[in-house]
Scaffold this motif. Structure first.
Motif, PDB file in Angstrom:
ATOM      1  N   HIS A 130       0.823  -1.213   0.000  1.00 12.46           N
ATOM      2  CA  HIS A 130       0.000   0.000   0.000  1.00 12.46           C
ATOM      3  C   HIS A 130       0.856   1.262   0.000  1.00 12.46           C
ATOM      4  N   SER A 131       2.185   1.115   0.194  1.00 11.41           N
ATOM      5  CA  SER A 131       3.074   2.270   0.298  1.00 11.41           C
ATOM      6  C   SER A 131       4.498   1.820  -0.017  1.00 11.41           C
ATOM      7  N   GLY A 132       5.425   2.795  -0.045  1.00 10.37           N
ATOM      8  CA  GLY A 132       6.822   2.468  -0.254  1.00 10.37           C
ATOM      9  C   GLY A 132       7.380   1.594   0.851  1.00 10.37           C
ATOM     10  N   SER A 133       6.994   1.881   2.097  1.00  9.46           N
ATOM     11  CA  SER A 133       7.449   1.044   3.206  1.00  9.46           C
ATOM     12  C   SER A 133       6.857  -0.361   3.115  1.00  9.46           C
ATOM     13  N   GLY A 134       5.627  -0.447   2.637  1.00 11.44           N
ATOM     14  CA  GLY A 134       5.013  -1.754   2.437  1.00 11.44           C
ATOM     15  C   GLY A 134       5.749  -2.570   1.391  1.00 11.44           C
ATOM     16  N   LEU A 135       6.177  -1.926   0.321  1.00 13.47           N
ATOM     17  CA  LEU A 135       6.931  -2.617  -0.722  1.00 13.47           C
ATOM     18  C   LEU A 135       8.275  -3.091  -0.172  1.00 13.47           C
ATOM     19  N   ALA A 136       8.926  -2.254   0.638  1.00 14.21           N
ATOM     20  CA  ALA A 136      10.201  -2.660   1.244  1.00 14.21           C
ATOM     21  C   ALA A 136      10.013  -3.907   2.107  1.00 14.21           C
ATOM     22  N   ASP A 137       8.903  -3.963   2.842  1.00 15.26           N
ATOM     23  CA  ASP A 137       8.612  -5.140   3.655  1.00 15.26           C
ATOM     24  C   ASP A 137       8.406  -6.365   2.773  1.00 15.26           C
ATOM     25  N   LEU A 138       7.704  -6.207   1.663  1.00 17.45           N
ATOM     26  CA  LEU A 138       7.470  -7.336   0.768  1.00 17.45           C
ATOM     27  C   LEU A 138       8.776  -7.845   0.163  1.00 17.45           C
ATOM     28  N   LYS A 139       9.716  -6.966  -0.102  1.00 16.34           N
ATOM     29  CA  LYS A 139      11.004  -7.392  -0.643  1.00 16.34           C
ATOM     30  C   LYS A 139      11.744  -8.267   0.361  1.00 16.34           C
ATOM     31  N   ILE A 140      11.673  -7.899   1.636  1.00 20.77           N
ATOM     32  CA  ILE A 140      12.306  -8.715   2.671  1.00 20.77           C
ATOM     33  C   ILE A 140      11.612 -10.068   2.780  1.00 20.77           C
ATOM     34  N   ARG A 141      10.289 -10.037   2.792  1.00 20.24           N
ATOM     35  CA  ARG A 141       9.534 -11.289   2.869  1.00 20.24           C
ATOM     36  C   ARG A 141       9.848 -12.177   1.661  1.00 20.24           C
ATOM     37  N   HIS A 142       9.911 -11.573   0.475  1.00 24.95           N
ATOM     38  CA  HIS A 142      10.193 -12.329  -0.737  1.00 24.95           C
ATOM     39  C   HIS A 142      11.540 -13.039  -0.614  1.00 24.95           C
ATOM     40  N   ALA A 143      12.573 -12.321  -0.174  1.00 30.15           N
ATOM     41  CA  ALA A 143      13.899 -12.912  -0.046  1.00 30.15           C
ATOM     42  C   ALA A 143      13.898 -14.056   0.971  1.00 30.15           C
ATOM     43  N   GLN A 144      13.233 -13.861   2.111  1.00 27.25           N
ATOM     44  CA  GLN A 144      13.221 -14.901   3.130  1.00 27.25           C
ATOM     45  C   GLN A 144      12.412 -16.120   2.692  1.00 27.25           C
TER      46      GLN A 144
END
Length: 422
Positions: A130-144
């Motif tokens: 929903h936001s830039g911070s949300g996308l950053a969180d998804l990138k971390i989740r994706h990697a893990q």
């Protein structure tokens, strides 16, 4: 006044289980308290293993969170994989991640095996930024998640628009393992399958007292007593009576509204792949389509709380924000349910006595985990082997400041919905 009767899931459920209050004393190998996903899965497992089992439900099957949720069959928990290992340790954490990665396959297999009419659609889910911070969180989740072997895909904003039909998101995490179901139909189908396999299913039979006497459990209901070798308490956020075994959690409310079935033209422009969706907002929003083309929109909040006016005012504005073409669509009556949230968002299994466990705290991820935890708890108790549990059982679980944290979530949801999407 409860909005349970207004639930879309209750009113479109095609599954039915014959049940009645317990009126005569009973002796079983396993007594299950609570007729949700965990309890019904445990009962089905025990009955298939040849054990005698009964389910004691205070209301109707699915009356709690199992019949009121969004219907997303997810492969994992609310928290990131690294956080699970941080809380449980590498060995237990990795094991739980692997168990829950397979949970959607187990759910859809159970549905197929027992012919449960619950509108299963295994088209994946989209966790939307929903936001830039949300996308950053998804990138971390994706990697893990990729490191853990999950076949997830991080989508660009353009691909997210193609998949959702909404231009409001920065990106999304697609999980092809997941899907959607009609949640009430699934839990009632589990109960129906358990009954067909030999389990006794008794509704309107609240357990008033429970005690361990001479090597067996005595569970008293208003009209009769059950004697059991083992007990699974699966009441989650709808626990009543039995103060000595009450689970510790923060109650969080979640509500949903639905449109009438949309026209083919509108349906083609919204979630063409029929994925179930939720966003990265702290006050989370979910959205999906059902089998008949109804658009279902939900968020944190209690429709019976003082902030209900903010929630109901927000829902129409949010619908227009996500999909302007739905701005004129009337929303039907909403409903809400309770989530049992734990501080670390990891489900808890507590030992409440000899050969007895209590399971709670799915933190909004009840379908897959509930199905798996119920099965594995039944297998563990029947075999007398605690190692078969999905997470180690603990003697006690406590949560601090539960009332204050509940008020924080509800007030935060009301304020957010009062201000946002204007």
């Amino acid at each position: 006044m409860s909005d349970y009767d207004q639930s879309l899931w209750l009113n479109t459920c095609r599954e039915h289980v014959e049940s009645a209050p317990l009126t005569s004393d009973l002796s079983v190998d396993l007594a299950v308290i609570g007729g949700g996903y965990t309890g019904c899965s445990a009962a089905l497992t025990a009955a298939r293993a040849g054990a005698t089992v009964c389910v004691l439900e205070a209301q109707e099957i699915g009356h709690g969170g199992s019949g009121r949720n969004v219907g997303l069959v997810n492969a994992g928990l609310w928290v990131r994989p690294a956080d699970i290992c941080a809380h449980l340790g590498d060995a237990d954490g990795t094991r739980l991640i692997e168990i829950l990665a397979a949970a959607p396959s187990e759910v859809f297999s159970v549905i197929q095996t027992h012919g449960i009419e619950c509108e299963p659609m295994r088209k994946g889910t989209l966790h939307c930024a929903h936001s830039g911070s949300g996308l950053a969180d998804l990138k971390i989740r994706h990697a893990q998640l990729r490191q853990a072997g999950a076949p997830v895909e991080l989508l660009s904003s353009d691909k997210t628009y193609q998949r959702t039909g909404s231009a409001t998101f920065r990106g999304a995490l697609f999980d092809p393992r997941a899907g959607t179901i009609q949640p009430m139909a699934y839990v009632r189908g589990l109960a129906r399958a358990a009954a067909a396999t030999g389990a006794r299913v008794h509704t309107h039979s609240p357990v008033m007292t429970m005690r361990h006497v001479d090597g067996q459990w005595l569970l008293e209901t208003p009209q009769a007593t059950v004697r059991a070798k083992s007990v699974i308490q699966a009441t989650n956020a709808y626990h009543r009576n039995l103060p000595d075994t009450a689970p510790a959690y923060v109650p969080v409310s979640y509500f949903q509204f639905t449109t009438a079935p949309l026209s083919d033209n509108l349906r083609a422009s919204i979630l063409p792949g029929t994925e179930g969706c939720w966003d990265t907002g702290l006050i989370m929003t979910s959205f999906r389509m059902d089998h008949d083309g109804r658009f279902i929109l939900g968020a944190m909040g209690n429709l019976e709380h003082a902030g209900s006016a903010a929630h109901t005012g927000w829902i129409k504005r949010k619908l227009s924000e996500l999909y302007p073409q739905l701005a004129d669509q009337p929303l039907q009556q909403g409903w809400h349910g309770r989530i049992a949230m734990t501080s670390d968002h990891i489900p808890k299994i507590t030992r409440i006595g000899p050969d007895a466990v209590s399971i709670h705290g799915y933190s909004g991820r009840g379908i897959g985990p509930g199905t798996v935890f119920g099965r594995m708890a039944a297998e563990s108790l029947l075999a007398g082997d605690p190692a078969l549990l999905p997470v180690p059982a603990v003697a006690e679980h406590t949560e601090r400041w539960t009332r204050l944290r509940h008020a924080y979530f509800e007030t935060g949801a009301a304020l957010t919905h009062l201000i946002k999407a204007r």
